[in-house]
Design a protein around this motif. Structure first.
Motif, PDB file in Angstrom:
ATOM      1  N   GLU A   1     -40.573  -0.055 -81.422  1.00  0.00           N
ATOM      2  CA  GLU A   1     -41.900   0.507 -81.679  1.00  0.00           C
ATOM      3  C   GLU A   1     -41.807   1.904 -82.266  1.00  0.00           C
ATOM      4  O   GLU A   1     -40.866   2.652 -81.990  1.00  0.00           O
ATOM      5  CB  GLU A   1     -42.726   0.601 -80.385  1.00  0.00           C
ATOM      6  CG  GLU A   1     -43.218  -0.718 -79.837  1.00  0.00           C
ATOM      7  CD  GLU A   1     -44.224  -0.517 -78.714  1.00  0.00           C
ATOM      8  OE1 GLU A   1     -44.813   0.573 -78.609  1.00  0.00           O
ATOM      9  OE2 GLU A   1     -44.428  -1.468 -77.939  1.00  0.00           O
ATOM     10  N   VAL A   2     -42.825   2.246 -83.034  1.00  0.00           N
ATOM     11  CA  VAL A   2     -43.127   3.625 -83.406  1.00  0.00           C
ATOM     12  C   VAL A   2     -44.290   4.076 -82.530  1.00  0.00           C
ATOM     13  O   VAL A   2     -45.284   3.354 -82.378  1.00  0.00           O
ATOM     14  CB  VAL A   2     -43.509   3.739 -84.897  1.00  0.00           C
ATOM     15  CG1 VAL A   2     -43.982   5.150 -85.226  1.00  0.00           C
ATOM     16  CG2 VAL A   2     -42.329   3.341 -85.782  1.00  0.00           C
ATOM     17  N   ILE A   3     -44.154   5.255 -81.944  1.00  0.00           N
ATOM     18  CA  ILE A   3     -45.184   5.780 -81.045  1.00  0.00           C
ATOM     19  C   ILE A   3     -45.610   7.151 -81.547  1.00  0.00           C
ATOM     20  O   ILE A   3     -44.785   8.066 -81.649  1.00  0.00           O
ATOM     21  CB  ILE A   3     -44.669   5.891 -79.599  1.00  0.00           C
ATOM     22  CG1 ILE A   3     -44.137   4.534 -79.105  1.00  0.00           C
ATOM     23  CG2 ILE A   3     -45.768   6.406 -78.681  1.00  0.00           C
ATOM     24  CD1 ILE A   3     -43.328   4.627 -77.821  1.00  0.00           C
ATOM     25  N   LEU A   4     -46.889   7.299 -81.858  1.00  0.00           N
ATOM     26  CA  LEU A   4     -47.424   8.586 -82.289  1.00  0.00           C
ATOM     27  C   LEU A   4     -47.901   9.378 -81.082  1.00  0.00           C
ATOM     28  O   LEU A   4     -48.793   8.928 -80.362  1.00  0.00           O
ATOM     29  CB  LEU A   4     -48.585   8.403 -83.268  1.00  0.00           C
ATOM     30  CG  LEU A   4     -48.298   7.697 -84.596  1.00  0.00           C
ATOM     31  CD1 LEU A   4     -49.520   7.762 -85.504  1.00  0.00           C
ATOM     32  CD2 LEU A   4     -47.085   8.295 -85.278  1.00  0.00           C
ATOM     33  N   SER A   5     -47.291  10.534 -80.875  1.00  0.00           N
ATOM     34  CA  SER A   5     -47.715  11.454 -79.817  1.00  0.00           C
ATOM     35  C   SER A   5     -47.866  12.846 -80.420  1.00  0.00           C
ATOM     36  O   SER A   5     -47.489  13.847 -79.821  1.00  0.00           O
ATOM     37  CB  SER A   5     -46.684  11.476 -78.679  1.00  0.00           C
ATOM     38  OG  SER A   5     -46.602  10.219 -78.042  1.00  0.00           O
ATOM     39  N   VAL A  44     -52.199   0.175 -81.887  1.00  0.00           N
ATOM     40  CA  VAL A  44     -53.103   0.401 -83.009  1.00  0.00           C
ATOM     41  C   VAL A  44     -53.591  -0.937 -83.549  1.00  0.00           C
ATOM     42  O   VAL A  44     -52.801  -1.860 -83.780  1.00  0.00           O
ATOM     43  CB  VAL A  44     -52.404   1.210 -84.116  1.00  0.00           C
ATOM     44  CG1 VAL A  44     -53.338   1.394 -85.318  1.00  0.00           C
ATOM     45  CG2 VAL A  44     -51.968   2.578 -83.582  1.00  0.00           C
ATOM     46  N   ARG A  45     -54.893  -1.040 -83.748  1.00  0.00           N
ATOM     47  CA  ARG A  45     -55.490  -2.291 -84.207  1.00  0.00           C
ATOM     48  C   ARG A  45     -55.103  -2.584 -85.658  1.00  0.00           C
ATOM     49  O   ARG A  45     -55.009  -1.683 -86.493  1.00  0.00           O
ATOM     50  CB  ARG A  45     -57.010  -2.219 -84.077  1.00  0.00           C
ATOM     51  CG  ARG A  45     -57.445  -2.068 -82.620  1.00  0.00           C
ATOM     52  CD  ARG A  45     -58.954  -2.073 -82.463  1.00  0.00           C
ATOM     53  NE  ARG A  45     -59.308  -1.965 -81.052  1.00  0.00           N
ATOM     54  CZ  ARG A  45     -59.321  -2.974 -80.184  1.00  0.00           C
ATOM     55  NH1 ARG A  45     -58.971  -4.180 -80.575  1.00  0.00           N
ATOM     56  NH2 ARG A  45     -59.669  -2.779 -78.919  1.00  0.00           N
ATOM     57  N   ASN A  90     -46.308  -3.161 -83.620  1.00  0.00           N
ATOM     58  CA  ASN A  90     -45.220  -2.251 -83.225  1.00  0.00           C
ATOM     59  C   ASN A  90     -45.589  -0.774 -83.393  1.00  0.00           C
ATOM     60  O   ASN A  90     -44.718   0.060 -83.653  1.00  0.00           O
ATOM     61  CB  ASN A  90     -43.933  -2.549 -84.016  1.00  0.00           C
ATOM     62  CG  ASN A  90     -43.327  -3.899 -83.665  1.00  0.00           C
ATOM     63  OD1 ASN A  90     -43.954  -4.695 -82.965  1.00  0.00           O
ATOM     64  ND2 ASN A  90     -42.124  -4.154 -84.125  1.00  0.00           N
ATOM     65  N   LEU A  91     -46.856  -0.452 -83.241  1.00  0.00           N
ATOM     66  CA  LEU A  91     -47.313   0.928 -83.389  1.00  0.00           C
ATOM     67  C   LEU A  91     -48.335   1.258 -82.309  1.00  0.00           C
ATOM     68  O   LEU A  91     -49.304   0.526 -82.121  1.00  0.00           O
ATOM     69  CB  LEU A  91     -47.954   1.127 -84.772  1.00  0.00           C
ATOM     70  CG  LEU A  91     -48.506   2.526 -85.074  1.00  0.00           C
ATOM     71  CD1 LEU A  91     -47.404   3.580 -85.061  1.00  0.00           C
ATOM     72  CD2 LEU A  91     -49.218   2.527 -86.435  1.00  0.00           C
ATOM     73  N   ARG A  92     -48.078   2.344 -81.598  1.00  0.00           N
ATOM     74  CA  ARG A  92     -49.015   2.836 -80.582  1.00  0.00           C
ATOM     75  C   ARG A  92     -49.325   4.301 -80.831  1.00  0.00           C
ATOM     76  O   ARG A  92     -48.551   5.020 -81.470  1.00  0.00           O
ATOM     77  CB  ARG A  92     -48.433   2.717 -79.173  1.00  0.00           C
ATOM     78  CG  ARG A  92     -48.237   1.311 -78.679  1.00  0.00           C
ATOM     79  CD  ARG A  92     -47.817   1.293 -77.220  1.00  0.00           C
ATOM     80  NE  ARG A  92     -46.956   0.158 -76.973  1.00  0.00           N
ATOM     81  CZ  ARG A  92     -47.146  -0.761 -76.032  1.00  0.00           C
ATOM     82  NH1 ARG A  92     -48.194  -0.682 -75.232  1.00  0.00           N
ATOM     83  NH2 ARG A  92     -46.297  -1.754 -75.883  1.00  0.00           N
ATOM     84  N   VAL A  93     -50.440   4.729 -80.259  1.00  0.00           N
ATOM     85  CA  VAL A  93     -50.752   6.154 -80.163  1.00  0.00           C
ATOM     86  C   VAL A  93     -50.824   6.499 -78.689  1.00  0.00           C
ATOM     87  O   VAL A  93     -51.509   5.821 -77.915  1.00  0.00           O
ATOM     88  CB  VAL A  93     -52.091   6.495 -80.853  1.00  0.00           C
ATOM     89  CG1 VAL A  93     -52.385   7.992 -80.706  1.00  0.00           C
ATOM     90  CG2 VAL A  93     -52.064   6.100 -82.321  1.00  0.00           C
ATOM     91  N   VAL A  94     -50.085   7.534 -78.299  1.00  0.00           N
ATOM     92  CA  VAL A  94     -50.053   7.957 -76.897  1.00  0.00           C
ATOM     93  C   VAL A  94     -50.213   9.472 -76.874  1.00  0.00           C
ATOM     94  O   VAL A  94     -49.244  10.230 -76.968  1.00  0.00           O
ATOM     95  CB  VAL A  94     -48.739   7.543 -76.209  1.00  0.00           C
ATOM     96  CG1 VAL A  94     -48.739   8.003 -74.748  1.00  0.00           C
ATOM     97  CG2 VAL A  94     -48.525   6.034 -76.292  1.00  0.00           C
ATOM     98  N   ASP A  95     -51.429   9.938 -76.789  1.00  0.00           N
ATOM     99  CA  ASP A  95     -51.721  11.369 -76.667  1.00  0.00           C
ATOM    100  C   ASP A  95     -53.218  11.522 -76.414  1.00  0.00           C
ATOM    101  O   ASP A  95     -53.927  10.537 -76.203  1.00  0.00           O
ATOM    102  CB  ASP A  95     -51.256  12.161 -77.902  1.00  0.00           C
ATOM    103  CG  ASP A  95     -51.862  11.670 -79.221  1.00  0.00           C
ATOM    104  OD1 ASP A  95     -53.012  11.182 -79.212  1.00  0.00           O
ATOM    105  OD2 ASP A  95     -51.174  11.765 -80.260  1.00  0.00           O
ATOM    106  N   LYS A 137     -46.253  -4.399 -90.109  1.00  0.00           N
ATOM    107  CA  LYS A 137     -45.362  -4.092 -88.985  1.00  0.00           C
ATOM    108  C   LYS A 137     -44.734  -2.719 -89.189  1.00  0.00           C
ATOM    109  O   LYS A 137     -44.094  -2.464 -90.218  1.00  0.00           O
ATOM    110  CB  LYS A 137     -44.274  -5.158 -88.880  1.00  0.00           C
ATOM    111  CG  LYS A 137     -43.267  -4.924 -87.758  1.00  0.00           C
ATOM    112  CD  LYS A 137     -42.206  -6.016 -87.764  1.00  0.00           C
ATOM    113  CE  LYS A 137     -41.145  -5.773 -86.694  1.00  0.00           C
ATOM    114  NZ  LYS A 137     -40.082  -6.816 -86.742  1.00  0.00           N
ATOM    115  N   ALA A 138     -44.930  -1.819 -88.219  1.00  0.00           N
ATOM    116  CA  ALA A 138     -44.302  -0.498 -88.273  1.00  0.00           C
ATOM    117  C   ALA A 138     -42.815  -0.640 -87.966  1.00  0.00           C
ATOM    118  O   ALA A 138     -42.440  -1.196 -86.932  1.00  0.00           O
ATOM    119  CB  ALA A 138     -44.954   0.441 -87.267  1.00  0.00           C
ATOM    120  N   VAL A 139     -41.977  -0.138 -88.867  1.00  0.00           N
ATOM    121  CA  VAL A 139     -40.524  -0.305 -88.701  1.00  0.00           C
ATOM    122  C   VAL A 139     -39.778   1.016 -88.691  1.00  0.00           C
ATOM    123  O   VAL A 139     -38.555   1.038 -88.509  1.00  0.00           O
ATOM    124  CB  VAL A 139     -39.945  -1.210 -89.803  1.00  0.00           C
ATOM    125  CG1 VAL A 139     -40.516  -2.613 -89.700  1.00  0.00           C
ATOM    126  CG2 VAL A 139     -40.179  -0.613 -91.189  1.00  0.00           C
TER     127      VAL A 139
END
Length: 535
Positions: free
Chosen positions: A251-255, A493-494, A498-503, A231-233
């Motif tokens: 959530e943590v979101i990588l952009s 993210v698979r 609680n982690l996404r990539v949006v870019d 879990k991304a915290v």
């Protein structure tokens, strides 16, 4: 020393096109707290905001990561320079300003790859939501969004002559590449408002910056994602010589873009397990596709010496004309300082085998070789041509376990035979246009590759030796359902929570054109998905 400084609902890593859009949209909910981390500084440099300023920002190390790839076997054993923004607004603060969405078929293909909700019909509302179209709203365009999309104010006679010659050569006129049909030639529209750059920071972040629930932290270089189990915290970042941890309640979101997002995933233990083991990085999730599927547009330049002093080269070599252009811009917001990196565009088919345009033209009223060398000292203009849906695929890998070391990037330009063939076809079509009367009357001579280069093999050799990146890197955290997919259709993210990539890194395939407008669309759609989930 590491300190836990604060908590927030969402941590967004990267204040570029996607990050600025996300931060503004998510912070519209006053009950939600958002923190945006940007490794670069504020967008205060005046050259960011003058449209032609990209000529300076594209090489400025204070605004630009100035990446360099590994040498490419198919491009004369050369490394390639990659300009990427290191400032609020990211690459939308230093790019060439072109507003191009790509073709409907690009997004329908994403859907066919198993990405529900990403067909053209699905994404068009988000393009319209983002857009503030100078020409008004219609079936394809919006006019009340944050992103200003404007017509060029400077119409150089060279541009009109090139358009007329292309039409004579059989390329249809098209005044809206983002409308019903992309094919044809015409003027680009650009992301400016009142002849000033409308970056994602200007469009989205600045209007939102006074919200008490939005915190923007600059000079904050992300070091790794903090996990508890899978879990991304939170995120650990470096600022002013100390490491800080900001925890994320939701959530943590990588952009951070197609280079930094996969790098940060791998540094944090999400990536190909065998590769992470090379650097002693503990594996959180073995996700084989992180850093794979790298794609970019690769272009060849055809340069001409101009018969008349109508080019930007002429202005930049004349102190008197520089002053005149500066005053024209300051007093009237007109003139050559208002132009984009290319003024005229065309999307054409390489041949009868192409069902939709597979070539892009970027016609420029200036000419140059290497970016750092500046413009040519003679009156010159150019046409950059590139295949828009390259089949070549590259890779991005770590060099070390430190975020301070840029990753190793091997784009494998021209590895696919189809890319080589289409690029040669593009150069030949461009030359046919230049033979027509309207533009031919402006040409003293073809400067490069030059009339001595004629055969397909000679044209390809020239393209290998002198071609350049169009700076449209995508795909390194691709969206999909197959074993190499990094995120699902909701951009999660698979293998972790609680982690996404949006870019742009989530694009499974490169769109048929420039990438800034599609990246903003991705963030607009992601903001809606995230908000729906939190209800």
């Amino acid at each position: 020393m590491t300190t836990t400084s604060f908590e927030t609902d969402y941590v967004i890593v990267g204040g570029g096109s996607a990050g600025c859009t996300l931060a503004a949209r998510l912070s519209e909910d006053s009950a939600t707290s958002v923190t945006l981390l940007e490794a670069g500084g504020r967008d205060w440099n005046p050259w960011i905001h003058v449209p032609i300023g990209y000529g300076k920002t594209i090489v400025d190390p204070s605004l630009n990561w100035r990446y360099e790839t590994e040498k490419g076997a198919e491009i004369a054993d050369r490394p390639m320079y990659w300009a990427r923004g290191k400032v609020l607004g990211g690459s939308s603060s230093i790019n060439g300003l072109l507003y191009v969405r790509g073709q409907a078929g690009d997004y329908d293909h994403w859907r066919q790859l198993g990405n529900a909700g990403w067909s053209y019909e699905d994404v068009l509302p988000y393009f319209k939501k983002a857009e503030n179209q100078e020409n008004g709203a219609d079936e394809f365009h919006g006019d009340d969004g944050p992103l200003a999309v404007s017509n060029l104010r400077e119409r150089n006679p060279l541009c009109d002559a090139f358009i007329d010659s292309a039409v004579e050569a059989g390329i249809p006129r098209n005044d809206d590449f983002n409308g019903a049909n992309q094919e044809g030639i015409g003027y680009y529209q650009i992301t400016t408002r009142n002849a000033r750059r409308c970056s994602a920071a200007v469009a989205y972040l600045h209007p939102a910056s006074k919200r008490p629930n939005l915190r923007v932290v600059t000079k904050a270089a992300a070091e790794k994602i903090i996990f508890e189990g899978t879990k991304a915290v939170g995120v650990q970042y470096e600022q002013g010589g100390r490491s800080v941890i900001v925890r994320a309640r939701r959530e943590v979101i990588l952009s951070a873009g197609s280079i930094a997002s996969p790098q940060l995933l791998m540094l944090s233990g999400v990536g190909p397990a065998a590769h992470l083991a090379e650097f002693g990085i503990p594996v959180v999730a073995d996700v084989a596709g992180v850093g794979e599927n790298l794609q970019d547009h690769y272009g060849a330049i055809i340069t001409y010496k101009s018969r008349l002093p109508l080019t930007v080269n002429d202005i930049m070599t004349s102190p008197v004309r520089q002053v005149k252009a500066g005053l024209e811009y300051l007093l009237f917001r007109k003139g050559p300082l208002t132009i984009s990196a290319a003024q005229v565009g065309a999307f054409v088919k390489s041949g009868p085998q192409a069902t939709t345009p597979d070539i892009q033209f970027l016609f420029q009223t200036f000419s140059h070789d290497e970016y750092d060398a500046g413009l040519h000292k003679f009156s010159g203009f150019a046409n950059v041509v590139c295949p828009v849906r390259p089949e070549s695929r590259g890779t991005l890998k770590l060099r070390s376990a430190s975020a301070k070391d840029s990753p190793s990037m091997q784009p494998n330009y021209l590895a696919a035979e189809a890319d080589r063939r289409i690029l040669v076809d593009a150069m030949k079509i461009s030359r046919k246009v230049a033979e027509r009367a309207a533009i031919r009357s402006h040409i003293v001579a073809e400067y490069s590759p030059g009339p001595q280069v004629q055969s397909d093999d000679e044209l390809l050799a020239y393209a290998r030796e002198t071609g350049l990146s169009i700076a449209h890197q995508v795909g390194t955290c691709k969206m999909g359902q197959d074993a190499m997919a990094v995120v699902d259709e909701t951009l999660k993210v698979r293998g972790v929570q609680n982690l996404r990539v949006v870019d742009a890194s989530i694009m499974p395939t490169l769109v048929s054109g420039n990438t800034n407008a599609p990246t903003i669309m991705i963030a607009e759609k992601a903001a809606d998905m995230i908000r729906r989930q939190s209800l």
